[in-house]
Motif scaffolding. Structure first.
Motif, PDB file in Angstrom:
ATOM      1  N   ASN A   1       0.838  -1.183   0.000  1.00  0.00           N
ATOM      2  CA  ASN A   1       0.000   0.000   0.000  1.00  0.00           C
ATOM      3  C   ASN A   1       0.878   1.239   0.000  1.00  0.00           C
ATOM      4  O   ASN A   1       1.722   1.404   0.871  1.00  0.00           O
ATOM      5  CB  ASN A   1      -0.900  -0.024   1.238  1.00  0.00           C
ATOM      6  CG  ASN A   1      -2.054   0.933   1.134  1.00  0.00           C
ATOM      7  OD1 ASN A   1      -1.915   2.051   0.679  1.00  0.00           O
ATOM      8  ND2 ASN A   1      -3.215   0.473   1.579  1.00  0.00           N
TER       9      ASN A   1
ATOM     10  N   THR B   1      -0.291   7.142   2.332  1.00  0.00           N
ATOM     11  CA  THR B   1       0.156   7.556   3.658  1.00  0.00           C
ATOM     12  C   THR B   1      -1.045   7.437   4.599  1.00  0.00           C
ATOM     13  O   THR B   1      -2.190   7.273   4.153  1.00  0.00           O
ATOM     14  CB  THR B   1       0.657   9.009   3.644  1.00  0.00           C
ATOM     15  OG1 THR B   1      -0.456   9.875   3.338  1.00  0.00           O
ATOM     16  CG2 THR B   1       1.785   9.208   2.640  1.00  0.00           C
ATOM     17  N   GLU B   2      -0.792   7.560   5.878  1.00  0.00           N
ATOM     18  CA  GLU B   2      -1.897   7.479   6.839  1.00  0.00           C
ATOM     19  C   GLU B   2      -2.908   8.601   6.591  1.00  0.00           C
ATOM     20  O   GLU B   2      -4.117   8.372   6.632  1.00  0.00           O
ATOM     21  CB  GLU B   2      -1.373   7.543   8.272  1.00  0.00           C
ATOM     22  CG  GLU B   2      -2.467   7.412   9.307  1.00  0.00           C
ATOM     23  CD  GLU B   2      -1.960   7.396  10.734  1.00  0.00           C
ATOM     24  OE1 GLU B   2      -2.806   7.433  11.649  1.00  0.00           O
ATOM     25  OE2 GLU B   2      -0.732   7.355  10.946  1.00  0.00           O
TER      26      GLU B   2
ATOM     27  N   ALA C   1      -4.986   7.760   3.555  1.00  0.00           N
ATOM     28  CA  ALA C   1      -5.934   6.691   3.881  1.00  0.00           C
ATOM     29  C   ALA C   1      -7.108   7.255   4.671  1.00  0.00           C
ATOM     30  O   ALA C   1      -8.273   6.949   4.368  1.00  0.00           O
ATOM     31  CB  ALA C   1      -5.231   5.593   4.678  1.00  0.00           C
ATOM     32  N   ARG C   2      -6.810   8.094   5.641  1.00  0.00           N
ATOM     33  CA  ARG C   2      -7.868   8.714   6.450  1.00  0.00           C
ATOM     34  C   ARG C   2      -8.802   9.532   5.548  1.00  0.00           C
ATOM     35  O   ARG C   2     -10.024   9.472   5.682  1.00  0.00           O
ATOM     36  CB  ARG C   2      -7.224   9.597   7.512  1.00  0.00           C
ATOM     37  CG  ARG C   2      -8.163  10.163   8.542  1.00  0.00           C
ATOM     38  CD  ARG C   2      -7.415  10.984   9.587  1.00  0.00           C
ATOM     39  NE  ARG C   2      -6.316  10.256  10.206  1.00  0.00           N
ATOM     40  CZ  ARG C   2      -6.454   9.369  11.195  1.00  0.00           C
ATOM     41  NH1 ARG C   2      -7.654   9.099  11.662  1.00  0.00           N
ATOM     42  NH2 ARG C   2      -5.400   8.763  11.698  1.00  0.00           N
TER      43      ARG C   2
ATOM     44  N   LEU D   1      -5.715   3.984  12.793  1.00  0.00           N
ATOM     45  CA  LEU D   1      -5.278   3.419  11.510  1.00  0.00           C
ATOM     46  C   LEU D   1      -3.891   2.804  11.633  1.00  0.00           C
ATOM     47  O   LEU D   1      -2.981   3.398  12.200  1.00  0.00           O
ATOM     48  CB  LEU D   1      -5.248   4.498  10.416  1.00  0.00           C
ATOM     49  CG  LEU D   1      -6.588   4.902   9.827  1.00  0.00           C
ATOM     50  CD1 LEU D   1      -6.383   5.966   8.752  1.00  0.00           C
ATOM     51  CD2 LEU D   1      -7.318   3.721   9.252  1.00  0.00           C
ATOM     52  N   ALA D   2      -3.763   1.616  11.119  1.00  0.00           N
ATOM     53  CA  ALA D   2      -2.470   0.913  11.077  1.00  0.00           C
ATOM     54  C   ALA D   2      -2.506  -0.043   9.896  1.00  0.00           C
ATOM     55  O   ALA D   2      -3.568  -0.535   9.511  1.00  0.00           O
ATOM     56  CB  ALA D   2      -2.238   0.146  12.372  1.00  0.00           C
ATOM     57  N   LYS D   3      -1.336  -0.293   9.311  1.00  0.00           N
ATOM     58  CA  LYS D   3      -1.284  -1.252   8.199  1.00  0.00           C
ATOM     59  C   LYS D   3      -1.302  -2.665   8.762  1.00  0.00           C
ATOM     60  O   LYS D   3      -0.600  -2.970   9.719  1.00  0.00           O
ATOM     61  CB  LYS D   3      -0.017  -1.052   7.377  1.00  0.00           C
ATOM     62  CG  LYS D   3      -0.095   0.118   6.435  1.00  0.00           C
ATOM     63  CD  LYS D   3       1.081   0.115   5.493  1.00  0.00           C
ATOM     64  CE  LYS D   3       1.037   1.296   4.573  1.00  0.00           C
ATOM     65  NZ  LYS D   3       2.202   1.351   3.683  1.00  0.00           N
ATOM     66  N   ASP D   4      -2.110  -3.524   8.139  1.00  0.00           N
ATOM     67  CA  ASP D   4      -2.132  -4.925   8.568  1.00  0.00           C
ATOM     68  C   ASP D   4      -1.077  -5.714   7.793  1.00  0.00           C
ATOM     69  O   ASP D   4      -0.370  -5.164   6.949  1.00  0.00           O
ATOM     70  CB  ASP D   4      -3.536  -5.522   8.430  1.00  0.00           C
ATOM     71  CG  ASP D   4      -4.015  -5.676   7.001  1.00  0.00           C
ATOM     72  OD1 ASP D   4      -3.221  -5.481   6.062  1.00  0.00           O
ATOM     73  OD2 ASP D   4      -5.195  -6.011   6.808  1.00  0.00           O
TER      74      ASP D   4
ATOM     75  N   TRP E   1      -4.671  -0.508   5.112  1.00  0.00           N
ATOM     76  CA  TRP E   1      -4.839   0.342   6.284  1.00  0.00           C
ATOM     77  C   TRP E   1      -6.122  -0.091   6.977  1.00  0.00           C
ATOM     78  O   TRP E   1      -7.173  -0.195   6.336  1.00  0.00           O
ATOM     79  CB  TRP E   1      -4.961   1.808   5.868  1.00  0.00           C
ATOM     80  CG  TRP E   1      -3.651   2.447   5.527  1.00  0.00           C
ATOM     81  CD1 TRP E   1      -3.150   2.673   4.287  1.00  0.00           C
ATOM     82  CD2 TRP E   1      -2.682   2.935   6.454  1.00  0.00           C
ATOM     83  NE1 TRP E   1      -1.921   3.278   4.382  1.00  0.00           N
ATOM     84  CE2 TRP E   1      -1.604   3.453   5.700  1.00  0.00           C
ATOM     85  CE3 TRP E   1      -2.612   2.989   7.838  1.00  0.00           C
ATOM     86  CZ2 TRP E   1      -0.479   4.018   6.284  1.00  0.00           C
ATOM     87  CZ3 TRP E   1      -1.484   3.556   8.421  1.00  0.00           C
ATOM     88  CH2 TRP E   1      -0.441   4.052   7.651  1.00  0.00           C
ATOM     89  N   THR E   2      -6.076  -0.378   8.248  1.00  0.00           N
ATOM     90  CA  THR E   2      -7.258  -0.790   9.000  1.00  0.00           C
ATOM     91  C   THR E   2      -7.425   0.112  10.212  1.00  0.00           C
ATOM     92  O   THR E   2      -6.461   0.645  10.753  1.00  0.00           O
ATOM     93  CB  THR E   2      -7.151  -2.254   9.477  1.00  0.00           C
ATOM     94  OG1 THR E   2      -6.003  -2.382  10.315  1.00  0.00           O
ATOM     95  CG2 THR E   2      -7.036  -3.204   8.299  1.00  0.00           C
TER      96      THR E   2
ATOM     97  N   TYR F   1      -4.644  -1.226  -1.276  1.00  0.00           N
ATOM     98  CA  TYR F   1      -3.740  -0.470  -2.136  1.00  0.00           C
ATOM     99  C   TYR F   1      -4.422   0.065  -3.396  1.00  0.00           C
ATOM    100  O   TYR F   1      -3.944   0.998  -4.025  1.00  0.00           O
ATOM    101  CB  TYR F   1      -2.517  -1.310  -2.521  1.00  0.00           C
ATOM    102  CG  TYR F   1      -2.759  -2.332  -3.607  1.00  0.00           C
ATOM    103  CD1 TYR F   1      -2.484  -2.045  -4.934  1.00  0.00           C
ATOM    104  CD2 TYR F   1      -3.267  -3.592  -3.304  1.00  0.00           C
ATOM    105  CE1 TYR F   1      -2.704  -2.983  -5.940  1.00  0.00           C
ATOM    106  CE2 TYR F   1      -3.483  -4.528  -4.292  1.00  0.00           C
ATOM    107  CZ  TYR F   1      -3.199  -4.224  -5.604  1.00  0.00           C
ATOM    108  OH  TYR F   1      -3.425  -5.146  -6.583  1.00  0.00           O
TER     109      TYR F   1
END
Length: 105
Positions: free
Chosen positions: A51, A54-55, A58-59, A73-76, A81-82, A98
């Motif tokens: 992905n 950026t955070e 994503a937000r 938010l954090a990448k799994d 991003w979850t 992504y």
């Protein structure tokens, strides 16, 4: 005399064949569909893959899909991003893959 006439002809053929192997011109814009296409799509499951969002991006994409109070938010491990967000009065777990797809888990 034949050598004189063959040399220019060989040069023309060589020049013409080298043009066929010339590098293509650079395309404008991004080749990443997630960045190129600003529309937000929904999917049943997030696509696996690296992905590049950026955070903050994503937000923003999750908010553009109609979610508020996007948090945690954090990448799994699959690159999505979850986090959690509000949809109406309900708290849901969301993911952004992504490709830019927003999914609810």
């Amino acid at each position: 005399m034949r050598i004189i006439f063959l040399t220019p002809a060989a040069g023309i053929l060589l020049a013409a064949s080298s043009m066929a192997f010339a590098a293509p011109t650079a395309a404008t814009g991004s080749h990443n569909p997630a960045v190129k296409n600003s529309a937000v799509h929904s999917a049943t499951m997030p696509a696996h893959g690296a992905n590049s969002f950026t955070e903050a991006q994503a937000r923003g994409r999750i908010a553009k899909a109609g979610y508020t109070q996007v948090s945690k938010l954090a990448k799994d491990r699959h690159g999505a991003w979850t986090g959690s967000a509000m949809k109406g009065a309900k708290t849901v777990n969301v993911a952004l893959d992504y490709k830019g797809n927003v999914t609810v888990r």
